[in-house]
Design a protein around this motif. Structure first.
Motif, PDB file in Angstrom:
ATOM      1  N   ARG A 197       0.112  36.432  57.172  1.00  0.00           N
ATOM      2  CA  ARG A 197       0.267  35.137  56.960  1.00  0.00           C
ATOM      3  C   ARG A 197      -1.188  34.417  57.284  1.00  0.00           C
ATOM      4  O   ARG A 197      -1.726  35.016  57.891  1.00  0.00           O
ATOM      5  CB  ARG A 197       1.365  34.541  57.940  1.00  0.00           C
ATOM      6  CG  ARG A 197       2.502  35.117  57.858  1.00  0.00           C
ATOM      7  CD  ARG A 197       3.608  34.451  59.111  1.00  0.00           C
ATOM      8  NE  ARG A 197       2.808  34.591  60.268  1.00  0.00           N
ATOM      9  CZ  ARG A 197       2.558  33.830  61.068  1.00  0.00           C
ATOM     10  NH1 ARG A 197       3.062  32.615  60.870  1.00  0.00           N
ATOM     11  NH2 ARG A 197       2.079  34.352  62.401  1.00  0.00           N
ATOM     12  N   LYS A 235       8.319  34.127  61.746  1.00  0.00           N
ATOM     13  CA  LYS A 235       7.000  34.645  61.464  1.00  0.00           C
ATOM     14  C   LYS A 235       7.121  36.068  60.572  1.00  0.00           C
ATOM     15  O   LYS A 235       6.418  35.985  59.625  1.00  0.00           O
ATOM     16  CB  LYS A 235       6.138  35.177  62.674  1.00  0.00           C
ATOM     17  CG  LYS A 235       5.653  33.840  63.572  1.00  0.00           C
ATOM     18  CD  LYS A 235       4.725  34.341  64.551  1.00  0.00           C
ATOM     19  CE  LYS A 235       4.601  33.046  65.446  1.00  0.00           C
ATOM     20  NZ  LYS A 235       3.770  33.423  66.855  1.00  0.00           N
ATOM     21  N   ARG A 236       8.050  36.956  60.885  1.00  0.00           N
ATOM     22  CA  ARG A 236       8.170  38.243  60.049  1.00  0.00           C
ATOM     23  C   ARG A 236       8.498  37.588  58.528  1.00  0.00           C
ATOM     24  O   ARG A 236       8.214  38.681  57.726  1.00  0.00           O
ATOM     25  CB  ARG A 236       9.049  39.018  60.693  1.00  0.00           C
ATOM     26  CG  ARG A 236       8.472  39.953  61.837  1.00  0.00           C
ATOM     27  CD  ARG A 236       9.436  40.959  62.153  1.00  0.00           C
ATOM     28  NE  ARG A 236      10.541  40.756  62.751  1.00  0.00           N
ATOM     29  CZ  ARG A 236      10.925  40.420  64.016  1.00  0.00           C
ATOM     30  NH1 ARG A 236       9.876  40.457  65.040  1.00  0.00           N
ATOM     31  NH2 ARG A 236      12.222  40.141  64.491  1.00  0.00           N
ATOM     32  N   TYR A 278      -2.086  39.269  60.393  1.00  0.00           N
ATOM     33  CA  TYR A 278      -1.532  40.395  59.776  1.00  0.00           C
ATOM     34  C   TYR A 278      -0.227  40.841  60.338  1.00  0.00           C
ATOM     35  O   TYR A 278       0.030  40.837  61.681  1.00  0.00           O
ATOM     36  CB  TYR A 278      -2.770  41.716  59.639  1.00  0.00           C
ATOM     37  CG  TYR A 278      -3.809  41.188  58.729  1.00  0.00           C
ATOM     38  CD1 TYR A 278      -3.716  41.592  57.391  1.00  0.00           C
ATOM     39  CD2 TYR A 278      -4.926  40.533  59.389  1.00  0.00           C
ATOM     40  CE1 TYR A 278      -4.967  41.099  56.751  1.00  0.00           C
ATOM     41  CE2 TYR A 278      -6.092  40.422  58.511  1.00  0.00           C
ATOM     42  CZ  TYR A 278      -5.927  40.644  57.172  1.00  0.00           C
ATOM     43  OH  TYR A 278      -7.325  40.270  56.465  1.00  0.00           O
ATOM     44  N   ALA A 279       0.636  41.355  59.609  1.00  0.00           N
ATOM     45  CA  ALA A 279       1.826  41.580  59.926  1.00  0.00           C
ATOM     46  C   ALA A 279       1.998  42.978  60.725  1.00  0.00           C
ATOM     47  O   ALA A 279       2.927  42.997  61.616  1.00  0.00           O
ATOM     48  CB  ALA A 279       2.717  41.960  58.568  1.00  0.00           C
ATOM     49  N   LEU A 285       6.161  41.499  54.210  1.00  0.00           N
ATOM     50  CA  LEU A 285       4.942  40.876  54.579  1.00  0.00           C
ATOM     51  C   LEU A 285       3.902  41.553  54.847  1.00  0.00           C
ATOM     52  O   LEU A 285       3.848  42.337  55.759  1.00  0.00           O
ATOM     53  CB  LEU A 285       5.456  39.789  55.574  1.00  0.00           C
ATOM     54  CG  LEU A 285       4.465  38.719  55.840  1.00  0.00           C
ATOM     55  CD1 LEU A 285       4.214  37.673  54.928  1.00  0.00           C
ATOM     56  CD2 LEU A 285       4.697  38.188  57.453  1.00  0.00           C
ATOM     57  N   PRO A 338      10.290  45.200  55.474  1.00  0.00           N
ATOM     58  CA  PRO A 338       9.074  44.606  55.803  1.00  0.00           C
ATOM     59  C   PRO A 338       8.041  44.328  54.632  1.00  0.00           C
ATOM     60  O   PRO A 338       7.107  45.103  54.549  1.00  0.00           O
ATOM     61  CB  PRO A 338       8.436  45.400  57.016  1.00  0.00           C
ATOM     62  CG  PRO A 338       9.027  46.822  56.753  1.00  0.00           C
ATOM     63  CD  PRO A 338      10.402  46.498  56.085  1.00  0.00           C
TER      64      PRO A 338
END
Length: 403
Positions: A393, A126-127, A401-402, A390, A388
């Protein structure tokens, strides 16, 4: 439009514009579908109640990891250490290691335990912007345990922030109770496991390990025939360690993808081209096993065979839950361009799962699965690892949100 994303750049991965970065872009979402794609001067947003300013972010289709073994118990770090100290795999296997060690641990684990372990591994994907993941069985190797693994995968699919494609890989290895009786085990797969998985709607596809240490072409063909009879798609672990002709067999029977393919020959490439089968590259396993035989990238490229990229996340040969790392490896180890690597985790990965009509591109009518990045150029997705980047999504129109 229910929601509008503005002030962004995007790469649509459509055939027409593909990797070209469109600036000052707007993406509209209605329900769980993309309903508008264009530039700000093409959209009338006056008075719209839900406008999200992306502040110049880069938007891509949500990434798709089209080959994983996320569900298993135990780990094989001790074997990794042994191999680095020169202990042969055969010795490790005789000591109870190898894939059968994972089978034993997975059989002993409850569904809840397998679920929790898989959820932890999924966080890494996901990350990296993954919104769809394929999950295989293959560490149960019995009717009860293969179905148990698939039930866990379906349970993960109930989460709001990820989509799961499930694959039955009972033909992964020979279980100990069928030692020296491979045809009897194929009977079990064809006559019991595939029918049960199909009846309970647990599997979208059926996979096989066609290899000299796996199953023969004839045995794999039997599995494929049973899968087709039960309305399931086909995939193949083929040409990883030797050229057995499994890729051509799988393609001729309608497989959406063949995976690994380091030893694929020109005849196999031609078969993929003729049948529209995707070649899925798994650079993590290539790296982890310190292989030297590279997949025939130039021949695949010349034949215009779509190339997908996946993590092959598994405990024995690719324990790496980073799809962006795989993009980097595909470029540095196999020579793919950053554009080819991005296609490999978007439109081509969707095609590898038979989902190319609904995912993997930013265009009107596609499912609203997106990744939003704090980046300026799409090449940075392949170039940089571990930062990081991202921001969020989007899965079926919902934002995750990340942070």
């Amino acid at each position: 439009m229910d929601r509008v994303l503005t002030n962004l750049s995007f790469v649509s991965m459509q055939p027409e514009t593909g990797y070209q970065c469109i600036h000052d872009g707007v993406i509209g979402i209605t329900g769980n579908k993309i309903s508008f794609v264009g530039k700000s001067n093409d959209a009338d947003l006056h008075g719209h109640p839900d406008v999200i300013d992306c502040q110049g972010a880069l938007v891509t289709p949500g990434f798709i990891d089209c080959h994983t073994h996320l569900i298993f118990a135990g780990n094989r770090a001790n074997e990794f250490e042994q191999r680095l100290q020169g202990v042969p795999y055969e010795t490790i296997a005789k000591q109870g290691g190898g894939i059968l060690a994972t089978v034993t641990a997975t059989r002993e684990a409850s569904e809840d335990t397998l679920y929790e372990l898989a959820i932890e591994r999924l966080e890494g994907l996901k990350r990296d912007g993954v919104t769809t993941v394929e999950i295989k069985s293959g560490y149960g190797l019995s009717l009860e345990d293969e179905l148990k693994m698939l039930r866990v995968a379906k349970r993960i699919n109930e989460l709001d922030d990820i989509k799961v494609s499930t694959t039955l890989l009972a033909a992964h290895a020979l279980p100990p109770e069928y030692k020296d009786k491979p045809d009897d085990y194929i009977d079990l797969i064809c006559q019991q496991i595939i029918p049960a998985a199909a009846e309970q709607q647990l599997a979208d596809a059926v996979d096989v390990f066609c290899e000299n240490i796996g199953f023969t072409n004839a045995q794999c063909q039997r599995v494929f025939i049973a899968a087709i009879e039960h309305g399931l798609s086909l995939k193949g672990h083929t040409e990883q360690l030797s050229n057995q002709g499994g890729s051509a067999l799988a393609a001729s029977m309608g497989a959406t993808s063949v995976d690994h393919i380091e030893h694929l020959d020109q005849q196999g490439v031609n078969s993929l081209k003729h049948h529209g089968t995707v070649a899925t590259l798994l650079p993590g396993a290539f790296y982890f096993l310190r292989e030297t035989q590279m997949p025939p990238i130039a021949h695949l490229r010349a034949a215009e065979v779509p190339m997908a990229i996946a993590t092959d996340f598994n405990p024995g040969t690719s324990p790496m839950a980073s799809l962006r790392l795989m993009m980097n490896m595909a470029s540095t180890l196999f020579g793919l361009t950053p554009e080819e690597s991005l296609r490999g985790v978007t439109c081509n990965a969707a095609q590898a799962l038979g989902l190319h009509e609904t995912r993997g591109q930013i265009r009107v009518g596609m499912e609203a699965d997106l990744a939003i990045w704090q980046l300026e150029h799409p090449a940075e997705l392949t170039y940089r690892i571990g930062v990081p980047d991202l921001l969020a999504r989007v899965v079926d129109g919902a934002f995750f949100y990340a942070d």
